[in-house]
Write a protein that holds these residues in place. Structure first.
Motif, PDB file in Angstrom:
ATOM      1  N   LEU A  20      -2.658  54.309   4.668  1.00  0.00           N
ATOM      2  CA  LEU A  20      -2.052  55.429   5.393  1.00  0.00           C
ATOM      3  C   LEU A  20      -2.333  55.364   6.889  1.00  0.00           C
ATOM      4  O   LEU A  20      -1.700  56.063   7.669  1.00  0.00           O
ATOM      5  CB  LEU A  20      -2.564  56.766   4.848  1.00  0.00           C
ATOM      6  N   ASN A  21      -3.286  54.536   7.273  1.00  0.00           N
ATOM      7  CA  ASN A  21      -3.642  54.386   8.682  1.00  0.00           C
ATOM      8  C   ASN A  21      -3.282  53.004   9.227  1.00  0.00           C
ATOM      9  O   ASN A  21      -3.691  52.649  10.329  1.00  0.00           O
ATOM     10  CB  ASN A  21      -5.134  54.673   8.866  1.00  0.00           C
ATOM     11  N   ASP A  22      -2.530  52.228   8.452  1.00  0.00           N
ATOM     12  CA  ASP A  22      -2.125  50.876   8.847  1.00  0.00           C
ATOM     13  C   ASP A  22      -0.653  50.909   9.283  1.00  0.00           C
ATOM     14  O   ASP A  22       0.236  51.139   8.458  1.00  0.00           O
ATOM     15  CB  ASP A  22      -2.302  49.932   7.662  1.00  0.00           C
ATOM     16  N   PRO A  23      -0.378  50.683  10.571  1.00  0.00           N
ATOM     17  CA  PRO A  23       1.007  50.774  11.044  1.00  0.00           C
ATOM     18  C   PRO A  23       1.965  49.804  10.353  1.00  0.00           C
ATOM     19  O   PRO A  23       3.139  50.131  10.169  1.00  0.00           O
ATOM     20  CB  PRO A  23       0.912  50.488  12.541  1.00  0.00           C
ATOM     21  N   GLU A  24       1.494  48.640   9.962  1.00  0.00           N
ATOM     22  CA  GLU A  24       2.386  47.674   9.299  1.00  0.00           C
ATOM     23  C   GLU A  24       2.799  48.165   7.914  1.00  0.00           C
ATOM     24  O   GLU A  24       3.958  48.024   7.520  1.00  0.00           O
ATOM     25  CB  GLU A  24       1.729  46.288   9.219  1.00  0.00           C
ATOM     26  N   GLU A  35      10.612  50.596  14.267  1.00  0.00           N
ATOM     27  CA  GLU A  35       9.469  50.336  15.149  1.00  0.00           C
ATOM     28  C   GLU A  35       8.398  51.389  14.891  1.00  0.00           C
ATOM     29  O   GLU A  35       8.699  52.566  14.711  1.00  0.00           O
ATOM     30  CB  GLU A  35       9.967  50.450  16.592  1.00  0.00           C
ATOM     31  N   LEU A  36       7.135  50.955  14.847  1.00  0.00           N
ATOM     32  CA  LEU A  36       6.018  51.883  14.709  1.00  0.00           C
ATOM     33  C   LEU A  36       4.869  51.346  15.551  1.00  0.00           C
ATOM     34  O   LEU A  36       4.396  50.243  15.322  1.00  0.00           O
ATOM     35  CB  LEU A  36       5.590  52.043  13.253  1.00  0.00           C
ATOM     36  N   ILE A  37       4.491  52.126  16.534  1.00  0.00           N
ATOM     37  CA  ILE A  37       3.439  51.704  17.461  1.00  0.00           C
ATOM     38  C   ILE A  37       2.263  52.661  17.335  1.00  0.00           C
ATOM     39  O   ILE A  37       2.440  53.882  17.395  1.00  0.00           O
ATOM     40  CB  ILE A  37       3.954  51.717  18.919  1.00  0.00           C
ATOM     41  N   LYS A  38       1.084  52.089  17.165  1.00  0.00           N
ATOM     42  CA  LYS A  38      -0.131  52.892  17.092  1.00  0.00           C
ATOM     43  C   LYS A  38      -0.782  52.871  18.472  1.00  0.00           C
ATOM     44  O   LYS A  38      -1.287  51.855  18.911  1.00  0.00           O
ATOM     45  CB  LYS A  38      -1.080  52.316  16.030  1.00  0.00           C
ATOM     46  N   HIS A  39      -0.748  54.018  19.160  1.00  0.00           N
ATOM     47  CA  HIS A  39      -1.310  54.106  20.505  1.00  0.00           C
ATOM     48  C   HIS A  39      -2.817  54.329  20.479  1.00  0.00           C
ATOM     49  O   HIS A  39      -3.514  53.925  21.404  1.00  0.00           O
ATOM     50  CB  HIS A  39      -0.641  55.236  21.292  1.00  0.00           C
ATOM     51  N   SER A  40      -3.303  54.997  19.447  1.00  0.00           N
ATOM     52  CA  SER A  40      -4.742  55.233  19.287  1.00  0.00           C
ATOM     53  C   SER A  40      -4.994  55.501  17.807  1.00  0.00           C
ATOM     54  O   SER A  40      -4.067  55.426  16.994  1.00  0.00           O
ATOM     55  CB  SER A  40      -5.194  56.433  20.136  1.00  0.00           C
ATOM     56  N   GLU A  41      -6.209  55.837  17.464  1.00  0.00           N
ATOM     57  CA  GLU A  41      -6.537  56.126  16.064  1.00  0.00           C
ATOM     58  C   GLU A  41      -5.809  57.364  15.555  1.00  0.00           C
ATOM     59  O   GLU A  41      -5.703  57.566  14.352  1.00  0.00           O
ATOM     60  CB  GLU A  41      -8.049  56.302  15.893  1.00  0.00           C
ATOM     61  N   THR A  42      -5.326  58.202  16.470  1.00  0.00           N
ATOM     62  CA  THR A  42      -4.685  59.454  16.055  1.00  0.00           C
ATOM     63  C   THR A  42      -3.266  59.632  16.570  1.00  0.00           C
ATOM     64  O   THR A  42      -2.640  60.637  16.264  1.00  0.00           O
ATOM     65  CB  THR A  42      -5.526  60.666  16.512  1.00  0.00           C
ATOM     66  N   GLU A  43      -2.721  58.679  17.329  1.00  0.00           N
ATOM     67  CA  GLU A  43      -1.381  58.829  17.893  1.00  0.00           C
ATOM     68  C   GLU A  43      -0.490  57.646  17.537  1.00  0.00           C
ATOM     69  O   GLU A  43      -0.855  56.494  17.767  1.00  0.00           O
ATOM     70  CB  GLU A  43      -1.456  58.966  19.409  1.00  0.00           C
ATOM     71  N   LEU A  44       0.699  57.964  16.999  1.00  0.00           N
ATOM     72  CA  LEU A  44       1.683  56.960  16.629  1.00  0.00           C
ATOM     73  C   LEU A  44       3.032  57.339  17.226  1.00  0.00           C
ATOM     74  O   LEU A  44       3.334  58.520  17.400  1.00  0.00           O
ATOM     75  CB  LEU A  44       1.830  56.885  15.103  1.00  0.00           C
ATOM     76  N   GLU A  45       3.843  56.325  17.478  1.00  0.00           N
ATOM     77  CA  GLU A  45       5.203  56.528  17.971  1.00  0.00           C
ATOM     78  C   GLU A  45       6.132  55.694  17.098  1.00  0.00           C
ATOM     79  O   GLU A  45       5.827  54.548  16.777  1.00  0.00           O
ATOM     80  CB  GLU A  45       5.297  56.087  19.428  1.00  0.00           C
ATOM     81  N   ALA A  46       7.262  56.295  16.689  1.00  0.00           N
ATOM     82  CA  ALA A  46       8.168  55.600  15.779  1.00  0.00           C
ATOM     83  C   ALA A  46       9.608  55.695  16.233  1.00  0.00           C
ATOM     84  O   ALA A  46      10.000  56.613  16.955  1.00  0.00           O
ATOM     85  CB  ALA A  46       8.040  56.190  14.380  1.00  0.00           C
ATOM     86  N   LYS A  47      10.401  54.716  15.781  1.00  0.00           N
ATOM     87  CA  LYS A  47      11.850  54.714  15.971  1.00  0.00           C
ATOM     88  C   LYS A  47      12.442  54.490  14.578  1.00  0.00           C
ATOM     89  O   LYS A  47      12.161  53.461  13.941  1.00  0.00           O
ATOM     90  CB  LYS A  47      12.238  53.598  16.926  1.00  0.00           C
ATOM     91  N   VAL A  48      13.219  55.476  14.105  1.00  0.00           N
ATOM     92  CA  VAL A  48      13.735  55.447  12.740  1.00  0.00           C
ATOM     93  C   VAL A  48      15.238  55.708  12.762  1.00  0.00           C
ATOM     94  O   VAL A  48      15.699  56.648  13.400  1.00  0.00           O
ATOM     95  CB  VAL A  48      13.030  56.527  11.868  1.00  0.00           C
ATOM     96  N   PHE A  59      16.274  58.135  15.534  1.00  0.00           N
ATOM     97  CA  PHE A  59      15.325  59.150  15.983  1.00  0.00           C
ATOM     98  C   PHE A  59      14.101  58.471  16.591  1.00  0.00           C
ATOM     99  O   PHE A  59      13.574  57.521  16.027  1.00  0.00           O
ATOM    100  CB  PHE A  59      14.866  60.024  14.812  1.00  0.00           C
ATOM    101  N   GLY A  60      13.683  58.977  17.710  1.00  0.00           N
ATOM    102  CA  GLY A  60      12.440  58.541  18.325  1.00  0.00           C
ATOM    103  C   GLY A  60      11.470  59.701  18.216  1.00  0.00           C
ATOM    104  O   GLY A  60      11.842  60.852  18.441  1.00  0.00           O
ATOM    105  N   GLY A  61      10.247  59.408  17.841  1.00  0.00           N
ATOM    106  CA  GLY A  61       9.309  60.508  17.678  1.00  0.00           C
ATOM    107  C   GLY A  61       7.868  60.104  17.854  1.00  0.00           C
ATOM    108  O   GLY A  61       7.524  58.923  17.829  1.00  0.00           O
ATOM    109  N   LYS A  62       7.037  61.118  18.035  1.00  0.00           N
ATOM    110  CA  LYS A  62       5.599  60.927  18.173  1.00  0.00           C
ATOM    111  C   LYS A  62       4.899  61.744  17.114  1.00  0.00           C
ATOM    112  O   LYS A  62       5.330  62.858  16.784  1.00  0.00           O
ATOM    113  CB  LYS A  62       5.130  61.356  19.559  1.00  0.00           C
ATOM    114  N   VAL A  63       3.827  61.190  16.578  1.00  0.00           N
ATOM    115  CA  VAL A  63       3.053  61.840  15.533  1.00  0.00           C
ATOM    116  C   VAL A  63       1.588  61.810  15.927  1.00  0.00           C
ATOM    117  O   VAL A  63       1.097  60.812  16.466  1.00  0.00           O
ATOM    118  CB  VAL A  63       3.245  61.108  14.176  1.00  0.00           C
TER     119      VAL A  63
END
Length: 191
Positions: A20-24, A35-48, A59-63
Motif C-alpha cells: 500500500l506504500n509502494d508506488p509501483e 503516472e504515480l510519483i511519490k514525493h515523500s513518505e506521505t505525499e503522492l501525485e497521480a495522473k489517471v 485526472f491529475g491529483g494529489k494525495v
C-alpha cells in the motif's frame, strides 16, 4: 458519495502494508493510472485516465497519507481535477486486520465529493463506477501482493488432472471436463 467495504488479501499484513506504500504496486493496481510519483513518505501525485459514463478525462491529483499507524492503517486525503470533466475531492480510512498468518482483511471507508460534468451524471452512475473501479483495484492489487503460482506448477497441475488448478487457465467448462473451453455456435448451444 460514501462507500464502505472489506477485501480479503492472501498475504500477511506487513506485506499488504508495504504494498500500500509502494508506488509501483499502486500504479499497477489503480485502473487507468498512467503516472504515480511519490514525493515523500506521505505525499503522492497521480495522473489517471478514466471513463465515467459518457465522460472521459485524464485526472491529475494529489494525495496525502495521514494518521499513519504501520502496519495497521492510515487515512488518505486528496483531490483531483479532470479539467472540464470536473473534480473529485475526499478521503478514505484504511485499516488492515490480520486474518491468520497468511491473509489480511483490508477495511476501507470512502467519502468523496464530485463536481462539474461528473456531478451531473447522477449518484447511481458515480456509485456504480466507484464500486467497479474499487473491484478492479483490489483484483489487480491482490495479484500484485498475493502468492504467485509458477508456470511449471500450472503445467504440473494440468498433467495430473488437477481440475481446481486448471480451471482458471482453461475456463470453467474446461476445468469440468479436462478440455479447453471452445466457443459454441447458437445452434450447438440449442442442442
Amino acid at each position: 458519495m460514501q462507500m464502505t467495504d472489506s477485501q480479503r488479501i492472501e498475504a500477511p499484513r506487513e506485506t499488504v502494508w508495504a504494498a500500500l506504500n509502494d508506488p509501483e504496486v499502486l500504479k499497477a493496481s489503480i485502473p487507468g493510472c498512467e503516472e504515480l510519483i511519490k514525493h515523500s513518505e506521505t505525499e503522492l501525485e497521480a495522473k489517471v485516465k478514466l471513463k465515467v459514463g459518457p465522460v472521459k478525462a485524464t485526472f491529475g491529483g494529489k494525495v496525502e497519507l495521514l494518521d499513519l499507524d504501520p502496519p495497521n492503517g492510515y487515512r488518505i486525503e486528496g483531490e483531483g481535477s479532470g479539467g472540464v470533466a470536473g473534480f473529485a475531492r475526499g478521503g478514505a480510512k484504511v485499516q488492515l486486520e490480520a486474518d491468520g498468518p497468511d491473509a489480511t482483511i483490508l477495511h476501507y471507508e470512502v467519502d468523496a465529493k464530485v463536481g462539474g460534468k461528473l456531478a451531473q451524471l447522477g449518484a447511481r452512475l458515480i456509485d456504480s463506477t466507484a464500486k467497479r473501479l474499487a473491484g478492479e483495484f483490489f483484483t489487480a492489487f491482490a495479484e500484485q501482493v498475493g502468492p504467485s503460482v509458477p508456470e511449471d506448477a500450472e503445467e504440473s497441475a494440468d498433467a495430473f488432472g488437477d481440475a481446481d488448478a486448471s480451471k482458471e487457465k482453461k475456463g470453467w467448462l474446461g476445468g469440468l471436463f479436462g478440455g479447453k473451453k471452445t466457443e459454441e455456435t447458437p445452434q450447438e448451444a440449442a442442442e
